[in-house]
Design a protein around this motif. Sequence first.
Motif, mmCIF file in Angstrom:
data_model
loop_
_atom_site.group_PDB
_atom_site.id
_atom_site.type_symbol
_atom_site.label_atom_id
_atom_site.label_comp_id
_atom_site.label_asym_id
_atom_site.label_seq_id
_atom_site.Cartn_x
_atom_site.Cartn_y
_atom_site.Cartn_z
ATOM 1 N N UNK A 63 0.822 -1.213 0.000
ATOM 2 C CA UNK A 63 0.000 0.000 0.000
ATOM 3 C C UNK A 63 0.858 1.266 0.000
ATOM 4 N N UNK A 64 1.876 1.312 0.850
ATOM 5 C CA UNK A 64 2.674 2.525 1.038
ATOM 6 C C UNK A 64 3.759 2.726 -0.008
ATOM 7 N N UNK A 65 4.342 1.616 -0.492
ATOM 8 C CA UNK A 65 5.497 1.722 -1.379
ATOM 9 C C UNK A 65 5.290 1.088 -2.751
ATOM 10 N N UNK A 66 4.235 0.280 -2.892
ATOM 11 C CA UNK A 66 3.992 -0.401 -4.156
ATOM 12 C C UNK A 66 4.963 -1.537 -4.433
ATOM 13 N N UNK A 67 5.469 -2.170 -3.368
ATOM 14 C CA UNK A 67 6.415 -3.269 -3.547
ATOM 15 C C UNK A 67 5.919 -4.530 -2.850
ATOM 16 N N UNK A 68 6.323 -5.655 -3.408
ATOM 17 C CA UNK A 68 6.083 -6.948 -2.784
ATOM 18 C C UNK A 68 7.369 -7.321 -2.059
ATOM 19 N N UNK A 69 7.242 -7.801 -0.833
ATOM 20 C CA UNK A 69 8.428 -8.149 -0.048
ATOM 21 C C UNK A 69 8.338 -9.563 0.498
ATOM 22 N N UNK A 70 9.518 -10.131 0.741
ATOM 23 C CA UNK A 70 9.589 -11.339 1.562
ATOM 24 C C UNK A 70 9.992 -10.846 2.945
ATOM 25 N N UNK A 71 9.403 -11.447 3.969
ATOM 26 C CA UNK A 71 9.608 -10.984 5.336
ATOM 27 C C UNK A 71 10.454 -11.994 6.091
ATOM 28 N N UNK A 72 11.433 -11.483 6.823
ATOM 29 C CA UNK A 72 12.306 -12.317 7.632
ATOM 30 C C UNK A 72 11.979 -12.194 9.104
ATOM 31 N N UNK A 73 12.997 -12.328 9.925
ATOM 32 C CA UNK A 73 12.830 -12.300 11.364
ATOM 33 C C UNK A 73 12.568 -10.917 11.927
ATOM 34 N N UNK A 74 12.255 -10.903 13.208
ATOM 35 C CA UNK A 74 11.957 -9.671 13.932
ATOM 36 C C UNK A 74 13.222 -9.097 14.541
ATOM 37 N N UNK A 75 13.382 -7.780 14.481
ATOM 38 C CA UNK A 75 14.486 -7.136 15.181
ATOM 39 C C UNK A 75 14.263 -7.294 16.677
ATOM 40 N N UNK A 76 15.333 -7.202 17.444
ATOM 41 C CA UNK A 76 15.278 -7.550 18.871
ATOM 42 C C UNK A 76 14.355 -6.684 19.714
ATOM 43 N N UNK A 77 14.346 -5.395 19.511
ATOM 44 C CA UNK A 77 13.593 -4.485 20.385
ATOM 45 C C UNK A 77 12.138 -4.331 19.943
ATOM 46 N N UNK A 78 11.231 -4.258 20.899
ATOM 47 C CA UNK A 78 9.846 -3.849 20.679
ATOM 48 C C UNK A 78 9.691 -2.508 21.405
ATOM 49 N N UNK A 79 8.922 -1.602 20.826
ATOM 50 C CA UNK A 79 8.794 -0.247 21.373
ATOM 51 C C UNK A 79 7.344 0.012 21.731
ATOM 52 N N UNK A 80 7.085 0.332 22.996
ATOM 53 C CA UNK A 80 5.735 0.702 23.410
ATOM 54 C C UNK A 80 5.446 2.128 22.968
ATOM 55 N N UNK A 81 4.302 2.298 22.325
ATOM 56 C CA UNK A 81 3.849 3.600 21.841
ATOM 57 C C UNK A 81 2.608 4.015 22.626
ATOM 58 N N UNK A 82 2.215 5.283 22.532
ATOM 59 C CA UNK A 82 0.972 5.718 23.179
ATOM 60 C C UNK A 82 -0.239 4.974 22.584
ATOM 61 N N UNK A 83 -1.354 5.097 23.220
ATOM 62 C CA UNK A 83 -2.643 4.554 22.771
ATOM 63 C C UNK A 83 -2.661 3.028 22.714
ATOM 64 N N UNK A 84 -1.869 2.375 23.578
ATOM 65 C CA UNK A 84 -1.902 0.925 23.650
ATOM 66 C C UNK A 84 -1.283 0.203 22.468
ATOM 67 N N UNK A 85 -0.339 0.842 21.795
ATOM 68 C CA UNK A 85 0.306 0.250 20.631
ATOM 69 C C UNK A 85 1.717 -0.216 20.959
ATOM 70 N N UNK A 86 2.151 -1.280 20.303
ATOM 71 C CA UNK A 86 3.528 -1.758 20.400
ATOM 72 C C UNK A 86 4.091 -1.859 18.998
#
Length: 140
Positions: A63-86
């Motif tokens: 939607x944002x870039x018009x590209x198809x991607x293959x997805x790999x692993x998750x980076x180590x850090x998760x970041x808590x955001x406002x409004x109950x988002x991670x």
Amino acid sequence: MSASEADGRRLVVAGAILDPGRRRLLLAQRRYPVEVAGRWELPGGKVEQGETAEAALRRELMEELGVEVSVGGTLREAVDLPAGLTLVALWARIVAGTPRPAEHRALRWVDAAALSALTHDDRLVPADTAWIPELLTALE
């Protein structure tokens, strides 16, 4: 990873997209909201109910870039955001299409030196700075 974690927070995904040589990272410049407009980020978006983080990242980057991607692993850090988002970031590689800024001001491929400079100059979206050490290591 499902759309909601054990603590009930909703996930937001970001894509750490490396070029084929793993020497450059794709960043997107925010248009909004005003507090982060003009700053650079890893592109992505919210995970919908019942959607995996991987599926959400593939959808968001199409939607944002018009590209198809293959997805790999998750980076180590998760970041808590406002409004109950991670916020979590996943490694990604473009498999089809050429990135274009459909929802951003601009796109930019950066190497380790440019990423360091953007970080030093406080030009990144604050939440994305949690991944700078891991991203720089990947770009070395």
